[in-house]
Write a protein that holds these residues in place. Sequence first.
Motif, mmCIF file in Angstrom:
data_model
loop_
_atom_site.group_PDB
_atom_site.id
_atom_site.type_symbol
_atom_site.label_atom_id
_atom_site.label_comp_id
_atom_site.label_asym_id
_atom_site.label_seq_id
_atom_site.Cartn_x
_atom_site.Cartn_y
_atom_site.Cartn_z
ATOM 1 N N GLU A 88 -55.968 -87.859 -27.124
ATOM 2 C CA GLU A 88 -54.774 -87.611 -25.948
ATOM 3 C C GLU A 88 -54.663 -85.953 -26.631
ATOM 4 O O GLU A 88 -54.308 -85.501 -25.189
ATOM 5 N N TRP A 89 -54.833 -85.741 -27.425
ATOM 6 C CA TRP A 89 -55.138 -83.972 -27.477
ATOM 7 C C TRP A 89 -56.532 -83.143 -27.374
ATOM 8 O O TRP A 89 -56.351 -82.404 -26.183
ATOM 9 N N GLU A 90 -57.506 -84.447 -26.730
ATOM 10 C CA GLU A 90 -58.543 -83.692 -25.946
ATOM 11 C C GLU A 90 -58.474 -83.532 -24.548
ATOM 12 O O GLU A 90 -58.676 -82.728 -23.868
ATOM 13 N N ALA A 91 -57.369 -84.855 -24.252
ATOM 14 C CA ALA A 91 -57.286 -84.670 -23.193
ATOM 15 C C ALA A 91 -55.745 -83.541 -22.366
ATOM 16 O O ALA A 91 -56.381 -82.972 -21.725
ATOM 17 N N GLY A 92 -55.359 -82.913 -23.410
ATOM 18 C CA GLY A 92 -53.699 -82.034 -23.469
ATOM 19 C C GLY A 92 -55.076 -80.650 -23.402
ATOM 20 O O GLY A 92 -54.714 -79.844 -21.896
ATOM 21 N N LEU A 93 -56.155 -80.822 -24.044
ATOM 22 C CA LEU A 93 -57.083 -79.471 -24.480
ATOM 23 C C LEU A 93 -58.010 -79.331 -23.189
ATOM 24 O O LEU A 93 -57.327 -77.589 -22.720
ATOM 25 N N GLU A 94 -58.499 -80.102 -22.559
ATOM 26 C CA GLU A 94 -58.670 -80.022 -21.179
ATOM 27 C C GLU A 94 -58.012 -79.689 -20.293
ATOM 28 O O GLU A 94 -58.552 -79.024 -19.167
ATOM 29 N N GLY A 102 -57.368 -75.992 -19.510
ATOM 30 C CA GLY A 102 -58.700 -75.163 -18.872
ATOM 31 C C GLY A 102 -59.293 -74.482 -20.329
ATOM 32 O O GLY A 102 -60.206 -73.457 -19.992
ATOM 33 N N TRP A 103 -58.874 -74.253 -21.372
ATOM 34 C CA TRP A 103 -59.633 -73.148 -22.275
ATOM 35 C C TRP A 103 -60.810 -73.578 -22.568
ATOM 36 O O TRP A 103 -61.377 -72.403 -23.022
ATOM 37 N N LEU A 104 -61.587 -74.783 -22.762
ATOM 38 C CA LEU A 104 -62.408 -74.869 -22.977
ATOM 39 C C LEU A 104 -63.254 -73.938 -21.203
ATOM 40 O O LEU A 104 -64.549 -73.301 -21.651
ATOM 41 N N SER A 105 -62.862 -74.160 -20.135
ATOM 42 C CA SER A 105 -63.299 -74.088 -18.998
ATOM 43 C C SER A 105 -63.339 -71.988 -19.309
ATOM 44 O O SER A 105 -64.468 -70.942 -19.146
ATOM 45 N N ASN A 106 -62.676 -72.211 -19.802
ATOM 46 C CA ASN A 106 -62.845 -70.222 -19.847
ATOM 47 C C ASN A 106 -63.137 -69.840 -20.898
ATOM 48 O O ASN A 106 -64.224 -68.572 -20.772
ATOM 49 N N ILE A 107 -63.128 -69.701 -22.208
ATOM 50 C CA ILE A 107 -64.403 -69.805 -22.866
ATOM 51 C C ILE A 107 -65.679 -69.728 -22.800
ATOM 52 O O ILE A 107 -66.725 -68.972 -22.817
ATOM 53 N N ALA A 108 -65.877 -70.739 -21.510
ATOM 54 C CA ALA A 108 -67.512 -70.708 -21.367
ATOM 55 C C ALA A 108 -68.179 -69.836 -20.647
ATOM 56 O O ALA A 108 -68.822 -69.427 -20.144
ATOM 57 N N LYS A 109 -67.198 -69.326 -19.234
ATOM 58 C CA LYS A 109 -67.312 -68.451 -18.930
ATOM 59 C C LYS A 109 -67.302 -67.260 -19.287
ATOM 60 O O LYS A 109 -67.826 -66.361 -19.253
ATOM 61 N N VAL A 110 -66.509 -66.901 -20.407
ATOM 62 C CA VAL A 110 -66.729 -65.706 -20.838
ATOM 63 C C VAL A 110 -67.911 -65.559 -21.534
ATOM 64 O O VAL A 110 -68.324 -64.605 -21.976
ATOM 65 N N LEU A 111 -68.206 -66.888 -22.125
ATOM 66 C CA LEU A 111 -69.713 -66.823 -22.862
ATOM 67 C C LEU A 111 -71.256 -66.540 -21.958
ATOM 68 O O LEU A 111 -71.769 -65.960 -22.280
ATOM 69 N N GLU A 112 -70.927 -67.397 -20.846
ATOM 70 C CA GLU A 112 -71.694 -67.454 -19.702
ATOM 71 C C GLU A 112 -71.674 -65.544 -19.170
ATOM 72 O O GLU A 112 -72.990 -64.600 -19.447
ATOM 73 N N VAL A 113 -71.035 -64.664 -19.199
ATOM 74 C CA VAL A 113 -71.024 -63.416 -18.714
ATOM 75 C C VAL A 113 -71.228 -62.645 -19.841
ATOM 76 O O VAL A 113 -72.041 -61.438 -19.830
ATOM 77 N N THR A 114 -70.971 -62.320 -21.256
ATOM 78 C CA THR A 114 -71.482 -62.426 -22.531
ATOM 79 C C THR A 114 -72.422 -62.436 -22.125
ATOM 80 O O THR A 114 -73.811 -61.367 -22.724
ATOM 81 N N ARG A 115 -73.061 -63.175 -22.384
ATOM 82 C CA ARG A 115 -74.966 -63.604 -22.641
ATOM 83 C C ARG A 115 -75.352 -63.028 -20.896
ATOM 84 O O ARG A 115 -76.620 -61.875 -21.940
#
Length: 108
Positions: A18-24, A27-40
């Motif tokens: 339930e927690w993982e579904a709420g987190l997904e 969109g937070w994980l997607s945002n973090i992935a985008k930030v890390l990709e641009v940083t790289r």
Amino acid sequence: GATQKQKHTNENKSQRLEWEAGLEGTGWLSNIAKVLEVTRTICNLMHKGQSVLIQGNNGIDRPPQISSLVQLCGDPFYRTIRGFSILIEKEFRSFGKDTLLINIFLFC
């Protein structure tokens, strides 16, 4: 005994899912992935000697996030306690992003 333990295990698994579904859903994980990709990408470009301008739009707080991560990756000074403190001050607090800082530290 074993039945009670199994029930507890199932409840924990259900809560985690339930927690993982709420987190997904945030969109937070997607945002973090985008930030890390641009940083790289920026770090790679700067390593090749290219200049980079970080520009944001639509009121998104990504530029200070990306800028901070690039500086953390590129300059060992910002990985010290003093350097990290200066980085936070110049990238977030000076722009009135105290609420963003609170959220970052609450979720880390």
